[in-house]
Design a protein around this motif. Sequence first.
Motif, PDB file in Angstrom:
ATOM      1  N   GLN A 506       0.808  -1.222   0.000  1.00 49.04           N
ATOM      2  CA  GLN A 506       0.000   0.000   0.000  1.00 49.04           C
ATOM      3  C   GLN A 506       0.837   1.265   0.000  1.00 49.04           C
ATOM      4  OE1 GLN A 506      -3.356   0.276   2.646  1.00 49.04           O
ATOM      5  NE2 GLN A 506      -3.676  -1.949   2.682  1.00 49.04           N
ATOM      6  N   ILE A 507       1.984   1.246   0.687  1.00 51.02           N
ATOM      7  CA  ILE A 507       2.764   2.488   0.795  1.00 51.02           C
ATOM      8  C   ILE A 507       3.878   2.579  -0.246  1.00 51.02           C
ATOM      9  CG2 ILE A 507       2.245   2.832   3.239  1.00 51.02           C
ATOM     10  CD1 ILE A 507       5.676   1.552   2.291  1.00 51.02           C
ATOM     11  N   ARG A 508       4.023   1.532  -1.102  1.00 48.72           N
ATOM     12  CA  ARG A 508       5.121   1.532  -2.059  1.00 48.72           C
ATOM     13  C   ARG A 508       5.089   2.740  -2.996  1.00 48.72           C
ATOM     14  NH1 ARG A 508       8.731  -1.979  -2.749  1.00 48.72           N
ATOM     15  NH2 ARG A 508       7.572  -3.571  -1.605  1.00 48.72           N
ATOM     16  N   PRO A 509       3.915   3.170  -3.526  1.00 54.55           N
ATOM     17  CA  PRO A 509       3.937   4.355  -4.400  1.00 54.55           C
ATOM     18  C   PRO A 509       4.485   5.598  -3.683  1.00 54.55           C
ATOM     19  CG  PRO A 509       1.884   3.156  -4.660  1.00 54.55           C
ATOM     20  CD  PRO A 509       2.581   2.537  -3.502  1.00 54.55           C
ATOM     21  N   LEU A 510       4.110   5.806  -2.432  1.00 53.28           N
ATOM     22  CA  LEU A 510       4.620   6.957  -1.689  1.00 53.28           C
ATOM     23  C   LEU A 510       6.114   6.814  -1.427  1.00 53.28           C
ATOM     24  CD1 LEU A 510       4.078   9.575  -0.101  1.00 53.28           C
ATOM     25  CD2 LEU A 510       3.469   8.161   1.873  1.00 53.28           C
ATOM     26  N   LEU A 511       6.550   5.586  -1.133  1.00 57.04           N
ATOM     27  CA  LEU A 511       7.965   5.331  -0.873  1.00 57.04           C
ATOM     28  C   LEU A 511       8.795   5.637  -2.117  1.00 57.04           C
ATOM     29  CD1 LEU A 511       9.890   3.986   1.325  1.00 57.04           C
ATOM     30  CD2 LEU A 511       9.605   1.888   0.013  1.00 57.04           C
ATOM     31  N   GLU A 512       8.321   5.181  -3.273  1.00 52.13           N
ATOM     32  CA  GLU A 512       9.062   5.393  -4.521  1.00 52.13           C
ATOM     33  C   GLU A 512       9.036   6.862  -4.924  1.00 52.13           C
ATOM     34  OE1 GLU A 512       7.155   2.720  -7.174  1.00 52.13           O
ATOM     35  OE2 GLU A 512       8.197   0.920  -6.400  1.00 52.13           O
ATOM     36  N   ALA A 513       7.929   7.547  -4.654  1.00 55.46           N
ATOM     37  CA  ALA A 513       7.844   8.961  -5.028  1.00 55.46           C
ATOM     38  C   ALA A 513       8.886   9.799  -4.301  1.00 55.46           C
ATOM     39  CB  ALA A 513       6.437   9.488  -4.730  1.00 55.46           C
ATOM     40  N   LYS A 514       9.258   9.398  -3.098  1.00 58.89           N
ATOM     41  CA  LYS A 514      10.240  10.165  -2.330  1.00 58.89           C
ATOM     42  C   LYS A 514      11.629   9.540  -2.382  1.00 58.89           C
ATOM     43  CE  LYS A 514       9.157  12.735   0.956  1.00 58.89           C
ATOM     44  NZ  LYS A 514       8.895  13.399   2.227  1.00 58.89           N
ATOM     45  N   ALA A 515      11.770   8.499  -3.196  1.00 58.66           N
ATOM     46  CA  ALA A 515      13.077   7.886  -3.454  1.00 58.66           C
ATOM     47  C   ALA A 515      13.778   7.453  -2.176  1.00 58.66           C
ATOM     48  CB  ALA A 515      13.968   8.860  -4.251  1.00 58.66           C
ATOM     49  N   HIS A 516      13.028   6.884  -1.224  1.00 53.51           N
ATOM     50  CA  HIS A 516      13.617   6.410   0.023  1.00 53.51           C
ATOM     51  C   HIS A 516      14.197   5.005  -0.171  1.00 53.51           C
ATOM     52  CE1 HIS A 516      12.292   9.792   2.226  1.00 53.51           C
ATOM     53  NE2 HIS A 516      11.026   9.443   2.390  1.00 53.51           N
ATOM     54  N   HIS A 517      15.191   4.707   0.644  1.00 51.60           N
ATOM     55  CA  HIS A 517      15.712   3.335   0.709  1.00 51.60           C
ATOM     56  C   HIS A 517      15.071   2.642   1.900  1.00 51.60           C
ATOM     57  CE1 HIS A 517      18.412  -0.077   0.653  1.00 51.60           C
ATOM     58  NE2 HIS A 517      18.653   0.111   1.944  1.00 51.60           N
ATOM     59  N   LEU A 518      14.457   1.472   1.649  1.00 50.06           N
ATOM     60  CA  LEU A 518      13.779   0.724   2.698  1.00 50.06           C
ATOM     61  C   LEU A 518      14.555  -0.551   2.992  1.00 50.06           C
ATOM     62  CD1 LEU A 518      11.342   0.264   4.582  1.00 50.06           C
ATOM     63  CD2 LEU A 518      10.198  -0.871   2.653  1.00 50.06           C
ATOM     64  N   ASP A 519      14.930  -0.714   4.253  1.00 51.06           N
ATOM     65  CA  ASP A 519      15.633  -1.919   4.692  1.00 51.06           C
ATOM     66  C   ASP A 519      14.682  -2.721   5.580  1.00 51.06           C
ATOM     67  OD1 ASP A 519      17.824  -3.680   5.049  1.00 51.06           O
ATOM     68  OD2 ASP A 519      18.124  -2.826   7.048  1.00 51.06           O
ATOM     69  N   ILE A 557      14.582   4.267   5.580  1.00 51.11           N
ATOM     70  CA  ILE A 557      13.547   3.722   6.460  1.00 51.11           C
ATOM     71  C   ILE A 557      13.923   2.291   6.790  1.00 51.11           C
ATOM     72  CG2 ILE A 557      11.083   3.343   6.806  1.00 51.11           C
ATOM     73  CD1 ILE A 557      11.676   6.221   6.162  1.00 51.11           C
ATOM     74  N   ASP A 558      13.915   1.942   8.075  1.00 52.20           N
ATOM     75  CA  ASP A 558      14.212   0.576   8.507  1.00 52.20           C
ATOM     76  C   ASP A 558      12.976  -0.026   9.152  1.00 52.20           C
ATOM     77  OD1 ASP A 558      16.890   0.793   7.728  1.00 52.20           O
ATOM     78  OD2 ASP A 558      17.463   1.686   9.649  1.00 52.20           O
ATOM     79  N   LEU A 559      12.592  -1.242   8.674  1.00 52.26           N
ATOM     80  CA  LEU A 559      11.508  -2.001   9.282  1.00 52.26           C
ATOM     81  C   LEU A 559      12.112  -3.277   9.855  1.00 52.26           C
ATOM     82  CD1 LEU A 559       8.574  -2.770   9.898  1.00 52.26           C
ATOM     83  CD2 LEU A 559       8.398  -3.643   7.553  1.00 52.26           C
ATOM     84  N   GLN A 560      11.988  -3.433  11.175  1.00 48.84           N
ATOM     85  CA  GLN A 560      12.581  -4.588  11.843  1.00 48.84           C
ATOM     86  C   GLN A 560      11.508  -5.317  12.639  1.00 48.84           C
ATOM     87  OE1 GLN A 560      15.422  -3.615  14.923  1.00 48.84           O
ATOM     88  NE2 GLN A 560      16.613  -5.470  14.569  1.00 48.84           N
ATOM     89  N   MET A 561      11.512  -6.656  12.558  1.00 47.35           N
ATOM     90  CA  MET A 561      10.578  -7.482  13.309  1.00 47.35           C
ATOM     91  C   MET A 561      11.373  -8.410  14.217  1.00 47.35           C
ATOM     92  SD  MET A 561       7.685 -10.148  11.904  1.00 47.35           S
ATOM     93  CE  MET A 561       6.995  -8.911  10.810  1.00 47.35           C
ATOM     94  N   LEU A 562      11.040  -8.397  15.516  1.00 50.95           N
ATOM     95  CA  LEU A 562      11.721  -9.231  16.504  1.00 50.95           C
ATOM     96  C   LEU A 562      10.706 -10.099  17.227  1.00 50.95           C
ATOM     97  CD1 LEU A 562      14.022  -6.468  18.067  1.00 50.95           C
ATOM     98  CD2 LEU A 562      14.668  -8.141  16.334  1.00 50.95           C
ATOM     99  N   ALA A 563      11.151 -11.272  17.676  1.00 50.65           N
ATOM    100  CA  ALA A 563      10.260 -12.193  18.392  1.00 50.65           C
ATOM    101  C   ALA A 563      10.934 -12.649  19.671  1.00 50.65           C
ATOM    102  CB  ALA A 563       9.919 -13.397  17.514  1.00 50.65           C
TER     103      ALA A 563
END
Length: 797
Positions: A506-519, A557-563
């Motif tokens: 859902q947020i990929r178009p906004l992410l690409e429009a601002k040329a962010h790097h997502l990890d 932008i960093d997205l991290q998931m921990l358990a």
Amino acid sequence: MRDGGTAGALMRSHDWTTSRLGLPASWPQALQTVAGLMLRSTTPVFVAWGPELCLLHNDAFLKILEPGHPAALGRPLYEVWPEMRSGIEPLASQALAGECACQERAPLLLRGKGADGQQAWLSFSHAPVDGPDGAVAGLYCALAPTVAKVQPEPPGRTETQWLYSMFEQAPSFMAVVREPGHVYELANSAYLRLVGRDEVVGKAFGEIGRKVEGQDYGALLDEVYATGRPFIGNRMPVIFSQHANGRPEQRFVDFIFQPITGPEGAVNGVFIEGNDVTEHARADDQLREAVLMYRTIANAIPQIVWGTTPGGSLDYCNRQWFDYTGVAQGAIDGKAWLELIHSEDRALVMKKWHHCLASGEFYEIEHRLRHHSGQYRWVLGRARPVRDAQGTIVRWIGTCTDIHDQKLAQQGLQHADRLKDEFLAMLAHELRNPLAPIATAADLLSRGTLEEAVVLQLSEVISRQARHMTRLIDDLLDVSRVTRGQVTLDRQPVDLKIIATEALEQIRPLLEAKAHHLDIQLSPERTQVMGDRLRLVQVLVNVLGNAIRYTPNGGRIDLQMLADDGHLTLRVRDNGIGMSSELQDVAFELFTQGERSSDRSQGGLGIGLALVRSLVQLHGGTVRVQSEGMGMGSEVTVVLPRLTQGDDPRRFDAGDAASGAPGNSLRILVVDDNVDAARLLGMFIELLGHEVFVQFHPLDAIECARRVLPHLCLLDIGLPDMDGYTLARQLRLIPGMQAAVMAAVTGYSQPRDKQAAFAAGFNFHFAKPIDSSQLEAWLGQVAEQARHREQPVTMPA
């Protein structure tokens, strides 16, 4: 010191701050008593007190001290009267040693007005006066007449006659008693009025006065004879056997029993001098009772009560002041109370207070006062001046009322009002943004000369911007329902990895429009939670959307998931504009936003994080935000309960019900008084292969339904003459329409609106504007069920 003539007035107005004696209110009781006796005496009397023998005197003594008057008050005796030091000092030393000392026929050169050069012969009688600790602290000196004459003698009048005249006419009572038996030798008119007799000379003291409340005045006289030390009485009760009104009456007197010594130095008499202070004593008693009553009242009320001198120095506080501030009594007298005022408020408080002291205006101000807990709390301070009969301010009485909770509530309302104004401005901007291209595209389409490719392009613009407006409105409705606890979660086991995947789509178009790097770093472990899939996707979309919006182009932008054993943690970190500590405190409040440019280029309504917090809490989780400060980026952490191993129930996902394919063609009735909306909806349904009948009025719709018997009706609720609920009931009464599917299409989309629709017989509820893909899927389900002759779909949207 209520009276005392010129000397009394001078003592009341004198600046005692420069004297070793201090303020009269702080004098020992013995000094106050002998000072009162002195002032009321008409014969020359002075009192010398303390190590420096600081001088007090009465009016009769002014004839002697005129050249030094009024500078003599409170100054050392020998500094005021240096020429008499050689004659006085031996007697004073004897008195200070605890013995009475007298000097008979001492020559004195009178220097007062009208008496320059005259010589008087007086007897000096020095009596020691004990201080609070029982040691001699001062002396009381009375000047008595002798038989010698004033030289040169005024024509026709002797000094002795002059002094006896003063004795007789003195307002204070005077008498002389001699041994044996304390027989009266002299008594002036004031003494006779006190005892209620016309004559007492030659009578024994015991015949005139008697014991009162255990006090034997005859025994006191015996003690003066035996010790040679004077006795000073203060406010002592006395009853004379026959008062002037014919019956015994208790009076109160201040007096001195002064020993009289003969040539051999033995005590052979007692000089009695004093004043009837009954009225003063009763007035003081009434005043004490009044003060006690008002102090009791002041301590009983919940407010802080305080009082100051005319100059503003604090000299009274009720118990609540000390309970509230936690300070010890006496620690805030004078100007020390200012230290309890918050440093940011102190200058304003002092400016207001000094203005009121100078002008006499009422004092009123809100400020922060230190509480005993260490917290500064808001109080309302008020004070009013107390004036005497001449209008002069004699003191100030004030109160402090704790208004801390009300102040915080007021500040909260002001903050909420400010947020509301900012939100309305943002909402207007956000809604105008999609309206502008929609209006332009509609204007171009109306010209009718466009190529098919351009028409398709404009249609896509309108559809895209309409969806954007729908999302804005849905967000508003969502936050309203969630914050009021009106959302029911569709809980089922769901994998957070799937949630992350859907959110990223859902947020990929906004992410690409601002040329962010997502990890992205997802946990390799099992990452299931019990929750509502759509709502959890909404949570992550909002968190990621905020990070993208508030990070400059080309950011990270960093997205991290921990358990761990019991929880799953999602962390979204950015290197964007960051947050101040103040913003972090309110980041999850409704309508809160960070800094935005003048064109509001970041977008949004300031409700995303508020919605996130509410939805996470509904899932039993927590959310927090951290930032090192402005320009240092932000981190949002979401923690959710982890689904334990083996607890993996599977349920039917209601969201998958919209995947059915279209079946047979349906006859569909569309009713809406908005002509454009009705026609466009009809055009879309026709493109799906269904037969459509469009009506704009309820009565026309009923007539049309009788003719065509539609399989499905899409009805607006806000219709003229008859609302959609009533229309649905009327349509059900038409023969052959009992099994028809009814769907409400309305801008009313609150839970109560859906409940009202289902209660009126509707099978489905659509909120305007209708999502075309949802409508297409639902019509496919209805057609498929109709083909199999099943019951219509009734689940709510």
